[in-house]
Design an enzyme around this catalytic site. Structure first.
Site, PDB file in Angstrom:
ATOM      1  N   ASP A 118       0.854  -1.172   0.000  1.00 36.32           N
ATOM      2  CA  ASP A 118       0.000   0.000   0.000  1.00 36.32           C
ATOM      3  C   ASP A 118       0.898   1.232   0.000  1.00 36.32           C
ATOM      4  OD1 ASP A 118      -2.583   1.380   0.518  1.00 36.32           O
ATOM      5  OD2 ASP A 118      -3.121  -0.591   1.318  1.00 36.32           O
ATOM      6  N   ASP A 164      -3.142   4.458  -2.335  1.00 34.08           N
ATOM      7  CA  ASP A 164      -4.250   4.929  -1.513  1.00 34.08           C
ATOM      8  C   ASP A 164      -4.770   6.289  -2.004  1.00 34.08           C
ATOM      9  OD1 ASP A 164      -5.651   4.357   1.102  1.00 34.08           O
ATOM     10  OD2 ASP A 164      -4.840   6.323   1.605  1.00 34.08           O
ATOM     11  N   HIS A 212     -10.983  -3.797   3.336  1.00 40.39           N
ATOM     12  CA  HIS A 212     -10.928  -3.462   4.769  1.00 40.39           C
ATOM     13  C   HIS A 212     -11.764  -2.232   5.129  1.00 40.39           C
ATOM     14  CE1 HIS A 212      -8.206  -0.849   2.731  1.00 40.39           C
ATOM     15  NE2 HIS A 212      -8.080  -0.095   3.802  1.00 40.39           N
ATOM     16  N   ASP A 213     -12.363  -1.575   4.125  1.00 36.67           N
ATOM     17  CA  ASP A 213     -13.171  -0.373   4.394  1.00 36.67           C
ATOM     18  C   ASP A 213     -14.671  -0.637   4.262  1.00 36.67           C
ATOM     19  OD1 ASP A 213     -10.927   1.267   4.713  1.00 36.67           O
ATOM     20  OD2 ASP A 213     -10.897   1.830   2.592  1.00 36.67           O
ATOM     21  N   GLU A 238      -6.394   3.336  -5.870  1.00 36.96           N
ATOM     22  CA  GLU A 238      -7.679   3.452  -5.194  1.00 36.96           C
ATOM     23  C   GLU A 238      -8.181   4.850  -5.531  1.00 36.96           C
ATOM     24  OE1 GLU A 238      -9.907   3.522  -0.867  1.00 36.96           O
ATOM     25  OE2 GLU A 238      -8.101   4.665  -1.267  1.00 36.96           O
TER      26      GLU A 238
HETATM   27  O1  ISL Z   1     -14.143   3.954   3.882  1.00 36.96           O
HETATM   28  C1  ISL Z   1     -14.609   4.738   3.085  1.00 36.96           C
HETATM   29  C2  ISL Z   1     -16.002   4.741   2.845  1.00 36.96           C
HETATM   30  O2  ISL Z   1     -16.440   3.703   2.046  1.00 36.96           O
HETATM   31  C3  ISL Z   1     -13.844   5.676   2.273  1.00 36.96           C
HETATM   32  O3  ISL Z   1     -14.276   6.966   2.434  1.00 36.96           O
HETATM   33  C4  ISL Z   1     -12.379   5.567   2.547  1.00 36.96           C
HETATM   34  O4  ISL Z   1     -12.007   6.376   3.572  1.00 36.96           O
HETATM   35  C5  ISL Z   1     -11.697   5.927   1.294  1.00 36.96           C
HETATM   36  O5  ISL Z   1     -12.010   4.907   0.417  1.00 36.96           O
HETATM   37  C6  ISL Z   1     -10.199   6.009   1.429  1.00 36.96           C
HETATM   38  O6  ISL Z   1      -9.680   4.841   1.969  1.00 36.96           O
HETATM   39  C7  ISL Z   1      -8.302   4.706   2.072  1.00 36.96           C
HETATM   40  O7  ISL Z   1      -7.679   5.820   2.684  1.00 36.96           O
HETATM   41  C8  ISL Z   1      -8.006   6.073   4.042  1.00 36.96           C
HETATM   42  C9  ISL Z   1      -7.925   4.828   4.922  1.00 36.96           C
HETATM   43  O8  ISL Z   1      -8.511   5.080   6.162  1.00 36.96           O
HETATM   44  C10 ISL Z   1      -8.600   3.640   4.262  1.00 36.96           C
HETATM   45  O9  ISL Z   1      -8.453   2.486   5.055  1.00 36.96           O
HETATM   46  C11 ISL Z   1      -7.995   3.481   2.909  1.00 36.96           C
HETATM   47  O10 ISL Z   1      -8.444   2.345   2.236  1.00 36.96           O
HETATM   48  C12 ISL Z   1      -7.029   7.101   4.524  1.00 36.96           C
HETATM   49  O11 ISL Z   1      -5.728   6.701   4.257  1.00 36.96           O
END
Ligand code: ISL
Ligand code: CA
Length: 545
Positions: A102, A201, A324-325, A254
């Site tokens: 990541d 990310d 994971h989100d 992402e």
């Molecule tokens: O989780 C979310 C809602 O579905 C998203 O808003 C998420 O925060 C967004 O996809 C960004 O995610 C990534 O960056 C974030 C981190 O907390 C997440 O785990 C990561 O996947 C900040 O680094």
């Protein structure tokens, strides 16, 4: 010289996402770690995994479980040492598994050296971030954070800094060439260690065009100043030219809030930016106004419509139903009760028979479900925490907040992987950092390995099936007319045409059958009927051409 075929070495790969904190704990502190991952490499090999996407293992204070990095070249001691990481890379390599890491470069942790120096007044490092004076008693602008609340926090000196996520995650200033040099140096550091690429990310928001007030939105006011900006495209092209193209990388972005047109631009081969992207539109088919916390009833035909749109938009989309989100896919799109097993297999079949690269999230392959949290005190996620505060400000009662958060919290996907049915599910000998689901008694790797008809074995067979099928791994995609809530499409390569049938409902559905012979599916021979798809039935039918 890279030939056409090895240039896209990743194109027929199966990717498995590991969220290290929840995968496997080797030393009894209740936190998953790198030696734990090493101990499961054979399991992943046996499943058929080609690439691991490793969520952050870098040095971090862990407010966002590693998405807040304080040292990009160090390993979080909770997860192990650099030697462990090097061992992971080499052991995986021996098994023919590549690792992508990541890359979190929209922001650092506020405990990163750069930010600490900036707070101490070091001019060089102040320019690594966005520090601004407030406007009178107001913040520098009206932007909102992804985690709820304002995107600015005050420093001890009274000025503010920008953070599109939590206040522990200050945004980097990508206008500063020194930031570019530092981060590209970090990329080379890891690529030289033998990793195969990055999952970048929130990569499409890193470049801000200005810090003016944004048009007011329910959420994310200010987004017109940072979403898919020309400056971002430019940075991606430079990353590619200066670093990625020098290694044989696989780069998946992402990309939040992308439309098919944005995504096409970001993945356009000529432009040399990203190899593929994660889109979110299918995750949001059941959210009101795009806000995941406010749910509406999930309607399968909407999922079908969105997936079809994206299948047509991109040549090689990154397909996923979980990460994971997000909540677990069975809770999202399947059935956790009567049709738990059937719907898990259907979702497996769907994800693995679409055009593109399938991503499987840890635990998805055994049909793990959302956490069974008893209350808000079981929740650890910073986003849930911030959203709870925001909902409190909206004067929502405790019981409503509890309901909203337990249903949607990211912790639902972060409960420890269930390896067996023992007390701590074989995840740890200690106290797990997040509550393990009681359903470990029957949803676990050990018992599913022994059962030929388990979800786990269905995944294995499906992966193998995909690998042996040119139509599935590289064929064209075309949707076939069908009753609503039933997804039927063809995948076709030279001499192979397959019809894929997915009944996304808990009712039998009458359909027209095309093709000649059923070659794969999740049906029971006993209740299979010629013109009826049973609840959550999945089948692949081959056609002579
Ligand atoms: O989780 C979310 C809602 O579905 C998203 O808003 C998420 O925060 C967004 O996809 C960004 O995610 C990534 O960056 C974030 C981190 O907390 C997440 O785990 C990561 O996947 C900040 O680094
Ligand atoms: Ca541990």
């Amino acid at each position: 010289m890279a030939t056409a075929s090895n240039k896209k070495w990743w194109k027929n790969s199966i990717v498995y996402q590991i969220y290290p904190r929840s995968f496997c704990d080797s030393n009894g502190d209740g936190i998953g770690d790198i030696p734990g991952i090493i101990s499961k490499l054979h399991y992943l090999k046996d499943l058929g995994v080609d690439i691991i996407w490793l969520s952050p293992v870098y040095q971090s204070p862990g407010y966002d479980n590693g998405y807040d990095i304080s040292d990009y070249k160090g390993i979080n001691p909770e997860y192990g040492t650099m030697e462990d990481m090097e061992r992971l890379i080499s052991r995986a390599k021996r098994l023919g598994i590549k690792i992508i890491m990541d890359l979190v470069i929209n922001h650092t942790s506020d405990e990163h050296e750069w930010f600490k120096k900036a707070l101490d007044g070091d001019e060089k490092y102040r320019d690594f971030y966005y520090f601004r004076e407030g406007k009178g008693r107001k913040r520098p602008n009206n932007w909102g954070s992804f985690f709820g609340g304002a995107a600015w926090s005050k420093t001890d000196k009274g000025d503010y800094y920008l953070h599109l996520f939590s206040k522990k995650q200050p945004d980097l200033n990508w206008h500063n060439p020194e930031v570019y040099n530092e981060i590209t140096d970090i990329m080379r550091f890891w690529l030289d260690k033998g990793i195969a690429g990055f999952r970048c990310d929130v990569i499409n928001i890193i470049y801000k065009t200005s810090l003016d007030n944004g048009k007011k939105h329910l959420a994310l006011t200010g987004k017109e100043y940072y979403l898919n900006t020309e400056g971002c495209h430019d940075l991606l092209r430079r990353f590619n030219e200066d670093v990625w193209s020098k290694y044989k990388t696989f780069i998946v972005g992402e990309t939040v809030l992308v439309t098919p047109d944005d995504a096409k631009q970001l993945c356009d081969e000529e432009k040399r930016e990203l190899d593929t992207v994660f889109f979110f539109e299918h995750m949001d088919v059941d959210s009101r106004g795009g806000i995941k916390w406010f749910k509406k009833r999930y309607k399968p035909y909407k999922l079908i419509k969105v997936l079809d749109k994206w299948q047509n938009a991109l040549e090689i989309p990154a397909n996923y139903l979980e990460n994971h989100d997000q909540v677990r896919s069975i809770n999202h799109f399947g059935n956790t009760k009567e049709y738990w097993e059937k719907s898990a297999k259907l979702l497996c079949g769907l994800n693995l028979s679409l055009k593109g690269i399938p991503f499987i999230y840890e635990g998805e392959e055994i049909g793990m479900t959302n956490g069974d949290f008893r209350g808000l005190s079981d929740i650890r996620d910073i986003e849930s925490y911030n959203v709870n505060k925001a909902l409190k400000r909206m004067l929502l009662t405790h019981s409503i907040r509890r309901k909203i958060i337990l249903r949607t919290s990211r912790d639902n996907a972060r409960t420890p992987v269930q390896w067996d049915s023992t007390d701590n599910a074989g995840f740890t000998n200690g106290e797990p950092w997040l509550k393990i689901n009681e359903n470990k008694s029957f949803i676990n790797v050990a018992s599913e390995s022994d059962d030929e008809n388990s979800i786990l074995n269905f995944y294995k067979k499906m992966i193998e099936f995909r690998k042996n099928s040119k139509a599935l791994s590289e064929g064209t995609y075309r949707k076939v007319a069908s009753p609503s809530d039933v997804f039927i499409y063809t995948r076709e390569a030279k001499e192979e045409r397959l019809y894929v049938y997915c009944n996304l409902t808990s009712y039998p559905r009458e359909v027209e059958f095309y093709g000649d012979r059923i070659i794969f599916g999740n049906y029971d021979e006993d209740d299979r009927q010629d013109f009826i798809l049973q609840p959550y039935e999945y089948r692949i039918v081959a056609s002579n051409i």
